[in-house]
Scaffold this motif. Structure first.
Motif, short mmCIF file in Angstrom:
data_model
loop_
_atom_site.label_atom_id
_atom_site.label_comp_id
_atom_site.label_asym_id
_atom_site.label_seq_id
_atom_site.Cartn_x
_atom_site.Cartn_y
_atom_site.Cartn_z
N VAL A 4 4.76 -1.19 -0.20
CA VAL A 4 5.75 -0.49 -0.05
C VAL A 4 6.66 -0.05 -1.25
N ARG A 5 5.90 -0.48 -2.62
CA ARG A 5 6.89 -0.05 -3.66
C ARG A 5 7.14 1.24 -4.03
N TRP A 6 6.31 2.30 -3.57
CA TRP A 6 6.65 3.65 -3.63
C TRP A 6 8.03 3.93 -2.93
N ALA A 7 8.22 3.16 -1.92
CA ALA A 7 9.29 3.30 -1.01
C ALA A 7 10.85 3.11 -1.77
N ALA A 8 10.54 2.15 -2.64
CA ALA A 8 11.66 1.66 -3.65
C ALA A 8 12.03 2.57 -4.68
N SER A 9 11.07 3.44 -4.86
CA SER A 9 11.17 4.36 -6.21
C SER A 9 11.66 5.60 -5.65
N GLU A 28 -4.64 21.56 3.73
CA GLU A 28 -3.56 20.77 4.50
C GLU A 28 -4.31 19.71 5.32
N ARG A 29 -3.82 18.28 5.48
CA ARG A 29 -4.38 17.44 5.95
C ARG A 29 -3.04 16.62 6.60
N CYS A 30 -3.26 16.15 7.79
CA CYS A 30 -2.09 15.65 8.64
C CYS A 30 -2.43 14.06 8.90
N THR A 31 -1.18 13.40 9.09
CA THR A 31 -1.52 11.86 9.02
C THR A 31 -0.57 11.42 9.88
N TYR A 32 -0.67 10.24 10.50
CA TYR A 32 0.65 9.51 11.37
C TYR A 32 0.98 8.38 10.26
N GLY A 33 0.35 8.29 8.97
CA GLY A 33 1.00 7.42 8.22
C GLY A 33 2.31 8.15 7.40
N PHE A 34 2.61 7.37 6.45
CA PHE A 34 3.89 7.91 5.58
C PHE A 34 3.40 8.30 4.33
N VAL A 35 3.73 9.44 3.78
CA VAL A 35 3.20 10.21 2.73
C VAL A 35 4.29 9.85 1.46
N TYR A 36 3.73 9.56 0.27
CA TYR A 36 4.72 9.56 -0.86
C TYR A 36 4.36 10.72 -1.94
N PRO A 37 5.11 11.65 -1.45
CA PRO A 37 4.95 12.90 -2.57
C PRO A 37 4.98 12.57 -3.96
N MET A 47 -8.27 17.60 -9.13
CA MET A 47 -8.15 16.42 -8.33
C MET A 47 -6.81 16.11 -8.26
N LEU A 48 -6.41 15.51 -7.11
CA LEU A 48 -5.12 14.92 -7.04
C LEU A 48 -5.03 13.57 -6.28
N ALA A 49 -4.36 12.63 -6.84
CA ALA A 49 -4.35 11.23 -6.36
C ALA A 49 -3.16 10.85 -5.41
N LEU A 50 -3.23 10.57 -4.36
CA LEU A 50 -1.84 10.52 -3.59
C LEU A 50 -1.77 9.09 -2.79
N ALA A 51 -0.65 8.62 -2.66
CA ALA A 51 -0.35 7.41 -2.01
C ALA A 51 -0.08 7.46 -0.59
N GLN A 94 0.68 5.53 3.29
CA GLN A 94 0.81 4.21 3.85
C GLN A 94 0.77 4.37 5.43
N THR A 95 -0.44 3.70 5.93
CA THR A 95 -0.82 4.14 7.31
C THR A 95 -0.08 2.94 8.33
N LEU A 96 0.06 1.71 7.66
CA LEU A 96 0.56 0.57 8.58
C LEU A 96 1.63 -0.10 7.52
N ASP A 97 2.47 -0.84 8.19
CA ASP A 97 3.45 -1.64 7.43
C ASP A 97 2.60 -2.51 6.22
N THR A 98 1.41 -2.89 6.43
CA THR A 98 0.93 -3.74 5.35
C THR A 98 -0.41 -3.15 4.84
N TRP A 99 -0.50 -1.68 4.94
CA TRP A 99 -1.70 -1.12 4.66
C TRP A 99 -1.46 0.16 3.96
N ARG A 100 -1.72 0.37 2.65
CA ARG A 100 -1.64 1.75 1.88
C ARG A 100 -2.94 2.10 1.29
N GLU A 101 -3.17 3.44 1.60
CA GLU A 101 -4.55 4.01 1.25
C GLU A 101 -4.29 4.75 -0.12
#
Length: 469
Positions: free
Chosen positions: A300-305, A341-350, A361-365, A367-374
């Protein structure tokens, strides 16, 4: 925690697989099989045998005197029961016996004699019995013994909960004795800390909880941990409180995001508690817990930023999709319509969006679960844009994250960092990944041990990551 028996003298069975016989001789018919911790009402003695009545099974019989310990249920005998209970508290395998003594003590003792230490001992033994039951390894004899001791504990009113996780049954103590420790004003800080840690175990959070139930439970867990005065604790115990807070706060931050609330303050609290850990005072047994806490915070470190990367012609925006969905749109400054466009039930960190210098190319974080970030990798192909999802591990969602850490000049390789739990162990790695195959070409456990990583790591990643702790 009251015994069914009303007699003045009780006997606590001290061994497993004790025969309750119909007559005072070893050749007599066996009426039932007793286990350590079973409580019996003593009604007489004949030779080397005690005549007893088993209230749990509602039958009488005889057992050898050497297989049980007799106790007068009076306040005068309560201190001896408490002494035995404190000794057995730290003896693995004797949990049912200790619980039997705890029940007898609580029945015999006066109100003034009942202290927080008694509930601490009872909770510790019940919790350890639950852990032992959850850690079954297929030994039939040992499993049968554990199951019998669970039945003994249940007969005294010790509550257990169970649920399935990853194909295994997780058994957890319901924590009633620990709640009493927290409620008693005379409880020492160390006892409160042990109680809080036992009541907030991550592995005892059922995966079947609804989001609302999970949010309520985590709010209660962080309140429990907040009652502990860390200033009066030994350093290693203080560390354990901080580590547990990290995991709970990380979960709350994720839930806040799912509800559309601002998670920044909570995620920052998680990172602050991680920073408060005194690593020089970590015990060998705490290494796993520390890695667990750091990985949960890393997710969740992106959520703190509130940091945003430098403006680029290639970026991402989000919009609401179906209920609960977030749709990621890849946009370019010169075009009005989204490129992809791609949709997800996870949380996206723009804010994590990192385009490569070639803007292919573009990399993007995500988070699909509270303990899992892709890591999502948007790529430009011959037929247009598409996305490839890179999970922290191929073993399925557990605990872990993977970070974009930099682009390697030449456009053929990318740097990544990941922390993940695999087969019960945590692994941290800094990697050189091929963009053609998305396979790791080389990796190291330290960035300075991998020359391309050391040379080309992204400054934003280096500034924010927790993997370099």
């Amino acid at each position: 925690m009251m015994l069914a028996a009303t007699a003045l003298v009780l006997a606590i069975v001290t061994q497993d697989q004790v025969a309750l016989r119909a007559a005072p001789r070893d050749s007599a018919q066996q009426q039932a099989q007793l286990w350590q911790g079973d409580s019996l009402e003593v009604r007489g003695e004949k030779g080397d045998f005690l005549q007893v009545w088993d209230h749990r099974r509602e039958r009488g019989g005889y057992i050898r005197s050497s297989q049980a310990r007799q106790m007068d249920m009076t306040p005068a005998d309560a201190p001896q029961m408490l002494a035995v209970m404190k000794f057995v508290r730290d003896t693995p395998g004797q949990e049912a016996l200790g619980i039997g003594y705890a029940a007898a003590f609580l029945k015999a003792a006066s109100a003034e004699q009942i202290s927080p230490e008694a509930f601490d001992a009872l909770g510790t033994m019940a919790d350890r019995l639950a852990r032992r039951a959850s850690a079954s390894r297929g030994d039939k004899a040992r499993d049968a013994q554990t199951a019998a001791q669970l039945e003994v504990a249940a007969a005294y009113g010790v509550g257990m909960t169970s649920f399935e996780r990853e194909g295994r049954v997780q058994i957890c103590y319901d924590g009633e004795a620990f709640r009493r420790v927290l409620a008693l004003p005379q409880s020492a800080p160390l006892l409160k800390a042990r109680a809080a840690l036992a009541l907030t175990r991550h592995e005892c959070v059922s995966p079947d909880l609804t989001p609302t139930q999970r949010a309520t439970l985590d709010t209660w867990r962080i309140e429990v941990l907040g009652r502990v005065d860390t200033g009066k604790l030994p350093e290693h115990v203080k560390n354990r409180i901080f580590m547990r807070r990290v995991g709970v706060l990380a979960s709350i931050a994720y839930q806040q995001q799912r509800r559309g609330e601002a998670p920044q303050e909570t995620a920052n609290r998680a990172i602050e508690n991680l920073a408060a850990i005194n690593k020089s005072e970590l015990t060998e047994d705490d290494t796993y817990s520390y890695n667990d806490a750091a990985t949960r915070a890393g997710v969740v470190r992106w959520a703190a930023s509130d940091a945003v990367r430098a403006v680029s012609t290639l970026a991402v925006t989000t919009r609401s999709g179906q209920p609960g969905e977030t749709c990621v749109q890849l946009v370019e400054a010169k075009q009005k319509a989204p490129l992809f466009e791609r949709c997800t039930y996870g949380f996206v960190y723009p804010a994590s969006a990192a385009p490569n210098p070639q803007h292919t190319m573009l990399a993007l974080a995500v988070q699909t679960l509270d303990t899992w970030r892709e890591l999502w990798l948007f790529r430009k192909g011959e037929d247009g844009w598409y996305v490839e999802v890179i999970p922290p591990s191929a073993n399925g969602p557990d605990i872990g994250y993977i970070d974009f850490a930099g682009w390697v000049p030449g456009g053929k390789q990318m740097l990544t960092a990941r922390e993940v739990r695999v087969d019960g162990r945590y692994k941290r790695s800094f990697e050189l990944m091929s963009l053609d195959s998305l396979q790791v070409e080389r990796w190291a456990d330290k960035p300075e041990s991998l020359t391309p990583f050391y040379r080309w790591q992204d400054p934003s990643w280096k500034r924010m990551t927790l993997a370099l702790r």
